[in-house]
Design an enzyme around this catalytic site. Structure first.
Site, short mmCIF file in Angstrom:
data_model
loop_
_atom_site.label_atom_id
_atom_site.label_comp_id
_atom_site.label_asym_id
_atom_site.label_seq_id
_atom_site.Cartn_x
_atom_site.Cartn_y
_atom_site.Cartn_z
N GLU A 168 0.60 -1.34 0.64
CA GLU A 168 0.09 0.19 0.10
C GLU A 168 0.94 0.99 -0.26
O GLU A 168 0.53 2.46 1.06
CB GLU A 168 -0.95 -0.13 1.24
CG GLU A 168 -1.67 -0.67 1.26
CD GLU A 168 -3.27 -1.02 2.45
OE1 GLU A 168 -2.80 -0.13 3.36
OE2 GLU A 168 -3.85 -1.61 2.58
N GLU A 353 -5.47 -8.68 0.89
CA GLU A 353 -6.10 -8.18 2.38
C GLU A 353 -7.67 -7.97 2.08
O GLU A 353 -7.83 -7.41 0.87
CB GLU A 353 -5.62 -7.01 2.50
CG GLU A 353 -4.16 -7.03 3.65
CD GLU A 353 -3.40 -5.75 4.01
OE1 GLU A 353 -3.90 -4.85 4.54
OE2 GLU A 353 -2.28 -5.39 4.56
C1 FCB Z 1 -4.62 -1.85 5.14
C2 FCB Z 1 -2.81 -2.04 6.71
C3 FCB Z 1 -3.15 -3.38 7.01
C4 FCB Z 1 -4.00 -3.31 8.16
C5 FCB Z 1 -5.50 -3.08 7.17
C6 FCB Z 1 -6.67 -3.10 8.11
O1 FCB Z 1 -4.56 -0.72 4.88
O2 FCB Z 1 -2.08 -3.00 4.97
O3 FCB Z 1 -1.71 -2.95 7.68
O4 FCB Z 1 -3.31 -1.21 8.93
O5 FCB Z 1 -5.36 -1.74 6.07
#
Ligand code: FCB
Length: 450
Positions: A168, A353
């Site tokens: 990210e 994620e």
């Molecule tokens: C993302 C991050 C991770 C966590 C999630 C909830 O942006 O990559 O580390 O904080 O959000």
């Protein structure tokens, strides 16, 4: 793929974490001070309850138990990140072999358990020394990163086949250089512009290093949040395009199309000196897969007073939200998977994620009932499956997160884990969602339709 109510046999079912969020013992075995260690210890009101990652989930000591839980859940893969400051305490220069040894032990444990490690080189925590030199806004940061990447690829290449450069980069830039909520804690659009560009250059250089000495696959992890127009008004359409450029295309356009989105000029100001063309060739260094992090969407309207974006989110008051106040919108996941395919082509994708923060309370009789998290996982996996049926080459899914953990500016207040962590005793309890996920994995996804 023939059965519409299942996932392919070789689908990669995983869960994800990151170093600073779970490890604890940030200075153990000669590690350098990281930007996050420093930032949390400033106790400047930017981190809820002044929480720090000093203990976190004590994964640094408890990783064998955590890997055993992964086995119980039937995980095929585990996405983790490396703390640059353990491996190169000063960010540059000699390797700290004791720091590296921690990752060797962890990776060996995973490989013995038959769980494939997906390793991210940089998930936001970097040596403070590098930050002091100017961080990502400094043009040389791309080389500092790729030197660290090259050394690490060499050292751990016999244990890891699936790599990612960054997690990210948008959050690094937005939270660190615009909002100031994350380190380096500043608000400067021009530095944000340089930081974004240097992160991409660092990525390109690291991919080149990987091609020279690595084996397996190298990718990058980008967070996507589809932007929907608040109305048909031209101003709202322009604001939506601007936010889409800022958050979704700022990294993907240079990576896959070789140029920055035009709308960025509206944010940074037109007439800035262009970066050298050669940078864009470097940034387009081909990668093996793209990781997508998806949590929510936003509906956008024009907001002339709100610099530097002049755009605002329209709250969706009647929609369900998680404890992060993020709208639960599974269709957004399908839309962004389809959008990536349409705009950038058929690159292999992973959802690296996806997950939800809910406080489901302490375990009762060693059980945590978290039906809302189960619904979230189910609805998003079904949305992903629909995208696959429409031709998206999705190879795997990583739930965020394996464990409740240090949620950056929110400290320990937000619980994303499939496994509950009691931070006083460090007791782990598999939530109902972890058991549900095990059934999903065991049945190649068929449990989603039951
Ligand atoms: C993302 C991050 C991770 C966590 C999630 C909830 O942006 O990559 O580390 O904080 O959000």
């Amino acid at each position: 793929m023939n059965n519409p109510a299942s996932f392919p046999r070789d689908f990669v079912w995983g869960a994800a974490t990151s170093a600073y969020q779970i490890e604890g013992s940030p200075l153990a075995d000669g590690a350098g001070i990281s930007n996050w260690h420093h930032f949390t210890h400033l106790q400047n009101g930017k981190i809820l309850n002044d929480d720090t990652g000093d203990k976190a989930c004590d994964h640094f000591h408890r990783f064998p138990e955590d890997v055993a839980h992964m086995q119980t859940m039937g995980l095929k893969a585990y996405r983790l990140s490396l703390a640059w400051s353990r491996i190169m305490p000063e960010g540059r220069g000699p390797i700290n072999s004791k720091g590296l040894d921690f990752y060797k032990r962890l990776l060996d444990q995973l490989n013995r358990a038959g769980i494939v490690p997906y390793v991210t080189l940089h998930h936001w925590d970097m040596p403070l020394a590098i930050d002091h030199l100017g961080g990502w806004a400094h043009r040389d940061s791309a080389h500092w990163f790729s030197d660290y990447a090259a050394a690490t690829l060499t050292q751990l290449g016999d244990r890891v086949t699936h790599w990612a450069t960054f997690n990210e980069p948008w959050v690094i830039v937005h939270a660190g250089y615009i909002e100031g909520a994350h380190p380096p804690g500043i608000s400067d659009v021009l530095k944000a512009r340089d930081a974004a560009h240097n992160l991409l250059r660092g990525h390109g250089l690291a991919v080149q290093a990987f091609r020279a000495e690595g084996r397996g696959q190298m990718g990058i992890v980008i967070n996507l949040e589809p932007k929907y127009k608040g109305s048909e008004r031209p101003e709202d359409l322009a604001a939506t395009a601007r936010m889409d450029a800022w958050m979704n295309r700022q990294f993907l356009d240079p990576l896959f199309l070789g140029h920055d989105p035009l709308e960025l000029e509206e944010i940074h100001g037109a007439g800035l000196p262009p970066y050298p063309e050669a940078d864009y060739v470097l940034i387009q260094e081909p990668i093996d897969y793209l990781g997508i992090n998806y949590y929510s969407r936003s509906v956008v309207r024009d907001a002339p007073g709100l610099a530097p974006f002049h755009a605002d989110r329209i709250p969706q008051e009647t929609a369900p939200h998680t404890d992060m106040d993020w709208e639960i919108y599974p269709d957004g996941l399908k839309h962004c998977l389809l959008w990536v395919k349409e705009r950038y082509g058929d690159i292999p994708l992973y959802i690296t994620e996806n997950g939800a923060a809910f406080d489901d309370g302490a375990p009762i009789d060693e059980r945590v009932r978290d039906p809302r998290r189960i619904d979230y996982l189910r609805s998003h996996l079904l949305a992903a499956r629909e995208a696959m049926a429409a031709g998206v080459d999705l190879r795997g899914y990583f739930a965020w997160s394996l464990l409740d953990n240090f949620e950056w500016a929110y400290g320990y207040a937000k619980r994303f884990g499939l496994i509950h962590v009691d931070y006083d005793t460090q007791t782990r309890t598999l939530k109902d969602s972890a058991l549900f996920y095990r059934e999903v994995i065991d049945s190649d996804g068929q449990a989603l339709w039951r």
